[in-house]
Every structure is written in structure tokens, then in C-alpha cells.
Enzyme design. Structure first.
Site, PDB file in Angstrom:
ATOM      1  N   CYS A 265      -2.139   8.799   4.216  1.00  0.00           N
ATOM      2  CA  CYS A 265      -2.153   8.437   2.800  1.00  0.00           C
ATOM      3  C   CYS A 265      -3.493   8.828   2.189  1.00  0.00           C
ATOM      4  O   CYS A 265      -3.606   9.006   0.981  1.00  0.00           O
ATOM      5  CB  CYS A 265      -1.889   6.954   2.629  1.00  0.00           C
ATOM      6  SG  CYS A 265      -3.026   5.937   3.565  1.00  0.00           S
TER       7      CYS A 265
ATOM      8  N   GLU B 247       0.869  -1.175   0.000  1.00  0.00           N
ATOM      9  CA  GLU B 247       0.000   0.000   0.000  1.00  0.00           C
ATOM     10  C   GLU B 247       0.903   1.221   0.000  1.00  0.00           C
ATOM     11  O   GLU B 247       1.778   1.339   0.872  1.00  0.00           O
ATOM     12  CB  GLU B 247      -0.894   0.019   1.251  1.00  0.00           C
ATOM     13  CG  GLU B 247      -1.962  -1.052   1.285  1.00  0.00           C
ATOM     14  CD  GLU B 247      -2.883  -1.017   0.091  1.00  0.00           C
ATOM     15  OE1 GLU B 247      -3.037   0.050  -0.528  1.00  0.00           O
ATOM     16  OE2 GLU B 247      -3.422  -2.079  -0.240  1.00  0.00           O
TER      17      GLU B 247
HETATM   18  P1  NAD Z   1       8.797   5.122   3.501  1.00  0.00           P
HETATM   19  O1  NAD Z   1       8.493   4.508   2.188  1.00  0.00           O
HETATM   20  O2  NAD Z   1       9.924   6.066   3.571  1.00  0.00           O
HETATM   21  O3  NAD Z   1       9.139   3.976   4.571  1.00  0.00           O
HETATM   22  C1  NAD Z   1       8.239   2.914   4.813  1.00  0.00           C
HETATM   23  C2  NAD Z   1       9.004   1.759   5.434  1.00  0.00           C
HETATM   24  O4  NAD Z   1       9.900   1.183   4.466  1.00  0.00           O
HETATM   25  C3  NAD Z   1       9.884   2.145   6.620  1.00  0.00           C
HETATM   26  O5  NAD Z   1       9.800   1.136   7.591  1.00  0.00           O
HETATM   27  C4  NAD Z   1      11.272   2.218   6.007  1.00  0.00           C
HETATM   28  O6  NAD Z   1      12.334   2.056   6.943  1.00  0.00           O
HETATM   29  C5  NAD Z   1      11.216   1.069   5.038  1.00  0.00           C
HETATM   30  N1  NAD Z   1      12.173   1.127   3.928  1.00  0.00           N
HETATM   31  C6  NAD Z   1      12.670   2.235   3.320  1.00  0.00           C
HETATM   32  N2  NAD Z   1      13.483   1.870   2.296  1.00  0.00           N
HETATM   33  C7  NAD Z   1      13.490   0.511   2.267  1.00  0.00           C
HETATM   34  C8  NAD Z   1      14.114  -0.450   1.432  1.00  0.00           C
HETATM   35  N3  NAD Z   1      14.901  -0.090   0.413  1.00  0.00           N
HETATM   36  N4  NAD Z   1      13.901  -1.769   1.664  1.00  0.00           N
HETATM   37  C9  NAD Z   1      13.082  -2.155   2.694  1.00  0.00           C
HETATM   38  N5  NAD Z   1      12.471  -1.286   3.515  1.00  0.00           N
HETATM   39  C10 NAD Z   1      12.661   0.029   3.308  1.00  0.00           C
HETATM   40  O7  NAD Z   1       7.427   5.778   4.025  1.00  0.00           O
HETATM   41  P2  NAD Z   1       7.170   6.664   5.327  1.00  0.00           P
HETATM   42  O8  NAD Z   1       7.819   8.008   5.148  1.00  0.00           O
HETATM   43  O9  NAD Z   1       7.467   5.889   6.554  1.00  0.00           O
HETATM   44  O10 NAD Z   1       5.569   6.868   5.257  1.00  0.00           O
HETATM   45  C11 NAD Z   1       4.929   7.839   4.483  1.00  0.00           C
HETATM   46  C12 NAD Z   1       4.414   7.240   3.184  1.00  0.00           C
HETATM   47  O11 NAD Z   1       3.580   6.132   3.477  1.00  0.00           O
HETATM   48  C13 NAD Z   1       3.555   8.190   2.371  1.00  0.00           C
HETATM   49  O12 NAD Z   1       3.896   8.078   1.006  1.00  0.00           O
HETATM   50  C14 NAD Z   1       2.129   7.675   2.593  1.00  0.00           C
HETATM   51  O13 NAD Z   1       1.213   7.974   1.572  1.00  0.00           O
HETATM   52  C15 NAD Z   1       2.381   6.216   2.704  1.00  0.00           C
HETATM   53  N6  NAD Z   1       1.283   5.547   3.401  1.00  0.00           N
HETATM   54  C16 NAD Z   1       0.442   4.768   2.681  1.00  0.00           C
HETATM   55  C17 NAD Z   1      -0.625   4.144   3.293  1.00  0.00           C
HETATM   56  C18 NAD Z   1      -1.566   3.260   2.510  1.00  0.00           C
HETATM   57  O14 NAD Z   1      -2.227   2.438   3.113  1.00  0.00           O
HETATM   58  N7  NAD Z   1      -1.652   3.412   1.196  1.00  0.00           N
HETATM   59  C19 NAD Z   1      -0.840   4.318   4.676  1.00  0.00           C
HETATM   60  C20 NAD Z   1       0.046   5.129   5.381  1.00  0.00           C
HETATM   61  C21 NAD Z   1       1.115   5.731   4.744  1.00  0.00           C
END
Ligand code: NAD
Length: 454
Positions: free
Chosen positions: A259, A225
Site C-alpha cells: 500500500c 486502512e
Molecule cells: P481486498 O479489498 O480485495 O480484500 C481485503 C479483505 O477484504 C480480504 O480478506 C477479502 O476477502 C475481504 N473482503 C472482500 N470483500 C468483502 C466484503 N464485501 N465484505 C467483507 N470482507 C470482504 O484487498 P486485497 O486485494 O486483499 O489487498 C490489496 C489492497 O490492500 C490494496 O488496495 C492495498 O493498497 C491495500 N492495502 C492497504 C494497506 C494499508 O495499510 N493502507 C496495507 C496493505 C494493503
């Protein structure tokens, strides 16, 4: 080392822990696999009881957990309380899932028995963002556990303390090693990907796509997501005051860091009156210390997030638009940004076509619903859209044509019931949706069994 600090008081260190190395993750994965047979042997009643006890534990700690979410991720208190209540409800809901059927019996072609059954996939790797530090880990972990899996949870660094506290509440009710939080950043996330049998991710679109590709490379099940660029379409017959208030809350609530936050408002017909009401409503939202009862807009998560919002606002004039309100910092300490509305940008401006994760929203004006739907669909994302009107024909038309996994009518883009499928289309989601009963497709594999009379 991972350090998480309070976004409203950046000198307040909330967690400082060593990041889990690939070796730590491997050890946790081995312990989880070792614990899983005991969890399966607990049977439906045993798993239901344990998840029910976990729900009680979260409920008992509700006040403390809400305060921790306020402190660590700057979530306004009322929303933080709502998130904990939702977390308890999620646990109670999935506590009942072990009692659901796991397959169906069919008429065989010949003599014998033909049925489908489901098995847990094994080790679920959950990679989560910081913005719902309890609810998102739980809406993945609760179904994963309910269906008999073991879990490694890799939380986002800014939500480390919340995840570790959640683990303290859950693990006493589970076999030792079955559920482990592995704190860390991208490297720890990559290590989880290497160990898991199924990965469920929530976060930004770029990271999600990399995770989907890596999971596909390993041939494991994956679900992601990701971001949103959610439109609210306002038709001329919408109730101006109520709609402006509802959309203002969806733009600015929790500083736009959901999100499902509204990022674009598309006004059909003569927009002047509505835009004026929306500007007024956005100016009226209460910005301040998220620990205060009356505040709906706290800080954004860190300095980089604040700078991204301010830079986007600063680029508006050059893009042919204007800032109607906000566009500035708000507050002396912490990462506060004034809720910001901009108007008159082309469809190719960053604020129209990509997610800026903060309290900022772009207004555009069109002549017809048809044009509004085209504008709404002209982005890569498709998470949620709202439509504000009393025109039933317009509602049905839009419901059939909007590129969005979730469509809300006369309701804000934010806030979706936890027992229904949650997720989007296009770049917002990959794989099956999550929450509700559809989670069974992520966390179990289906098997068709044909028995012929020997
Ligand atoms: P992010 O993508 O920076 O990080 C998400 C997770 O992925 C973290 O735990 C991070 O440490 C991990 N991560 C980062 N790079 C990685 C890699 N290369 N390999 C494996 N893991 C990795 O997102 P964020 O800043 O924590 O959250 C904000 C984002 O989340 C926004 O874009 C928002 O829209 C989205 N979001 C989506 C939903 C949904 O259900 N669609 C819900 C909440 C937030």
C-alpha cells in the site's frame, strides 16, 4: 472451497480448504466470547506472558514461515524474512501493552474521585489483505489480544495457508477458542462483520468503504486502512543516483504490491538527468523466482493483477504518454510483469489518479515545489508521500501541506516503523490509525467514572 496457488508456479496448490459459512463464523464467535473472561482473568501478567510465548513460537518458525510467504504470496525471500522479524517484534511490543495504564485520575469538581478507564470492546473482527500475510494480521491481532479482546481473523483467500499456520502457532498459548481464523472470501468477511463488536480492516478502498458503512449500520467501532497512490517528489538538489535507487526500490520491490509503494514520481525543474537515472535503476532491479536471495521483484498475485498492470501500460500511448521501460510480461510461467515506468500522462489518467497494484509508476514533471504539492494532492488517496531534497524550508513547507498520513524525507515511501501510528488521510484510511499506542483507541472503549462522597 478456497484454493490458494503459488503466483510463481500457478499449478502449485498451497491451500485448499472449505470456506467458513456464516454458521461456522457464528459458532467461532460464540466460542470466542466464551473464552474471553478467562483471558481477562489472566490479567496483565498472564496476557503479556502468552503474547511473549507466541512471539517465541513465531521466531522459532521464522525460516519455515518466510518460505511459506515466498510460496503462497510470491514475496521475495529477503522481504519475507523481514516480515517475519517484524511480526515477532510486533508481538513482543504488544506483549508489554497490558502493563500500560488504562486511564487517568483527575481532580474532581467536588469531593470524591474522577477517573477514566478502558475496557476491551469484546470480539474483534479482523479482515486482512494478502500482501503482508503475517505482519498485518498480527499488527491487528496482537493489540486486540493485549487489550483483552477475543479475535476472529478473516484473511484474504490468497494468503489462507499463511493465516492457518499463524493460528497453529498462536493458539497453544491462548484460551481455547479465543483466536480463530475463519477462512473464506467476501461472504465470510460479511459474516464476521455481523458478529464482531469492533472491526479492523485493511485492503482496497472500495471494500473498505463498504465495510465501514456496514459497521456504521450496526453501530460498532470500525477502522479501515485502504489504498494508496503515493507520490515521490524529487527536487533539483536531490542526490540523483541515491534518490533514483531508493525510488526504484519503492516502485518495484515486491512487485509494487505494498500500500506504501511509490505510484507517482513528480520531478521538479529540469528532469532529464533524474528520469534517465530512474529508468536505469528500475531496469536494474532483479526480477525472478522470489525464493532466490538476490531477487527483489517476484510475480504479482494472480493473472487478473497481471492483466490490470499490462492493460494500464497498454493505455499509456492513447493517454498521451509513453512507456519508458517495462509494460510487458516477464517470465514463462507465473504472473510476472516487468517493472514499468511511464511518462507524460495527464492528471486524469488511471495511472496518475488511481491505484494499480503492481510494479508500475507514472512520472510527471512540474516547474515548482508548489506545483508538485498540488499535483501530489490531486488524488483521492493520501497514505504516504516522499520528498527528496536537502532544502529544509521546502521540507517544512511540504510536511505541512502534503495530503498524506505519513511523510518521508530522503527515504522511500515504503517501510514504516511498526511502533508508530500507521495510516493515511482522505480515501486511504477511515477512523483512527493503527500500530503503536494508538491501537488502544480501536480495541478498547473509554469510560469516565465519577465517584462522589455519598
Ligand atoms: P481486498 O479489498 O480485495 O480484500 C481485503 C479483505 O477484504 C480480504 O480478506 C477479502 O476477502 C475481504 N473482503 C472482500 N470483500 C468483502 C466484503 N464485501 N465484505 C467483507 N470482507 C470482504 O484487498 P486485497 O486485494 O486483499 O489487498 C490489496 C489492497 O490492500 C490494496 O488496495 C492495498 O493498497 C491495500 N492495502 C492497504 C494497506 C494499508 O495499510 N493502507 C496495507 C496493505 C494493503
Amino acid at each position: 472451497m478456497i484454493t490458494s496457488t503459488s503466483p510463481q508456479r500457478p499449478d502449485d496448490i498451497v491451500a485448499r480448504v472449505r470456506a467458513s459459512t456464516p454458521e461456522d463464523v457464528h459458532e467461532a464467535a460464540q466460542a470466542a466470547r466464551k473464552a474471553q473472561p478467562e483471558w481477562i482473568d489472566a490479567g496483565a501478567a498472564g496476557r503479556a506472558k502468552a503474547l511473549g510465548q507466541a512471539a517465541d513460537a513465531v521466531q522459532e518458525a521464522a525460516t519455515e514461515l518466510a518460505a511459506l510467504a515466498v510460496r503462497e504470496v510470491g514475496k521475495p525471500l529477503a522481504e519475507a524474512r523481514g516480515e517475519i522479524a517484524r511480526s515477532v517484534a510486533i508481538l513482543r511490543y504488544y506483549a508489554q501493552q497490558p502493563f500500560d495504564p488504562v486511564g487517568a485520575t483527575h481532580n474532581p469538581s467536588g469531593a470524591g474521585l474522577l477517573f477514566t478507564t478502558r475496557r476491551p470492546r469484546g470480539l474483534a473482527g479482523l479482515i486482512t489483505p494478502w500482501n503482508f500475510p503475517f505482519a498485518i494480521p498480527l499488527w491487528k491481532a496482537a493489540p486486540a489480544l493485549a487489550y483483552g479482546n477475543a479475535v476472529l481473523l478473516k484473511p484474504a483467500e490468497p494468503a489462507t495457508a499463511c493465516a492457518l499456520r499463524l493460528s497453529e502457532l498462536l493458539t497453544p498459548h491462548l484460551p481455547a477458542g479465543l483466536f480463530t481464523v475463519v477462512a473464506g472470501g467476501a461472504d465470510t468477511g460479511r459474516a464476521v462483520l455481523e458478529e464482531a463488536d469492533v472491526v479492523s480492516f485493511t485492503g482496497s478502498t472500495g471494500v473498505g468503504r463498504a465495510i465501514v458503512a456496514a459497521a456504521a449500520q450496526r453501530g460498532i467501532a470500525v477502522q479501515a486502512e485502504m489504498g494508496g497512490q503515493n507520490p515521490a517528489i524529487v527536487l533539483p538538489d536531490a542526490d540523483v543516483e541515491a534518490t533514483a535507487g531508493s525510488i526504484a526500490a519503492a516502485i518495484a520491490g515486491y512487485a509494487g504490491q505494498k500500500c506504501t509503494a511509490t505510484k507517482r514520481v513528480i520531478v521538479v525543474g529540469d528532469a532529464a538527468g533524474f528520469v534517465e537515472a530512474l529508468v536505469e535503476a528500475v531496469r536494474n532491479v532483479v526480477v525472478g523466482d522470489p525464493a532466490r536471495e538476490d531477487v527483489t521483484v517476484g510475480p504479482v498475485i494472480d493473472a487478473a493483477a497481471r492483466d490490470r498492470v499490462l492493460a494500464a501500460a497498454a493505455s499509456v500511448e492513447a493517454g498521451g504518454g509513453r512507456v519508458l521501460t517495462g509494460g510487458t510480461e516477464a517470465g514463462d510461467t507465473g504472473w510476472f510483469v516487468a517493472p514499468t515506468l511511464v511518462d507524460g500522462l495527464g492528471a486524469d489518467h488511471l495511472l496518475e489518479c488511481d491505484e494499480v497494484f503492481g510494479p508500475i509508476c507514472s512520472i510527471s514533471r512540474v516547474a515548482t515545489l508548489n506545483q508538485a504539492i498540488s499535483r501530489a494532492n490531486a488524488v483521492q488517496h493520501g497514505l504516504v508521500a516522499s520528498l527528496h531534497t536537502r532544502d529544509l524550508a521546502g521540507v517544512l513547507d511540504a510536511a505541512n501541506r502534503l495530503d498524506a498520513g505519513m511523510i518521508k524525507v530522503n527515504a522511500p515511501t515504503t517501510g514504516v516503523d511498526f511502533y508508530l501510528p500507521f495510516g493515511g488521510v482522505k480515501a486511504s484510511s477511515y477512523g483512527t490509525k493503527e500500530q503503536g499506542k494508538v491501537a488502544v483507541d480501536i480495541f478498547t472503549s473509554s469510560h469516565t467514572v465519577t465517584i462522589e462522597a455519598g
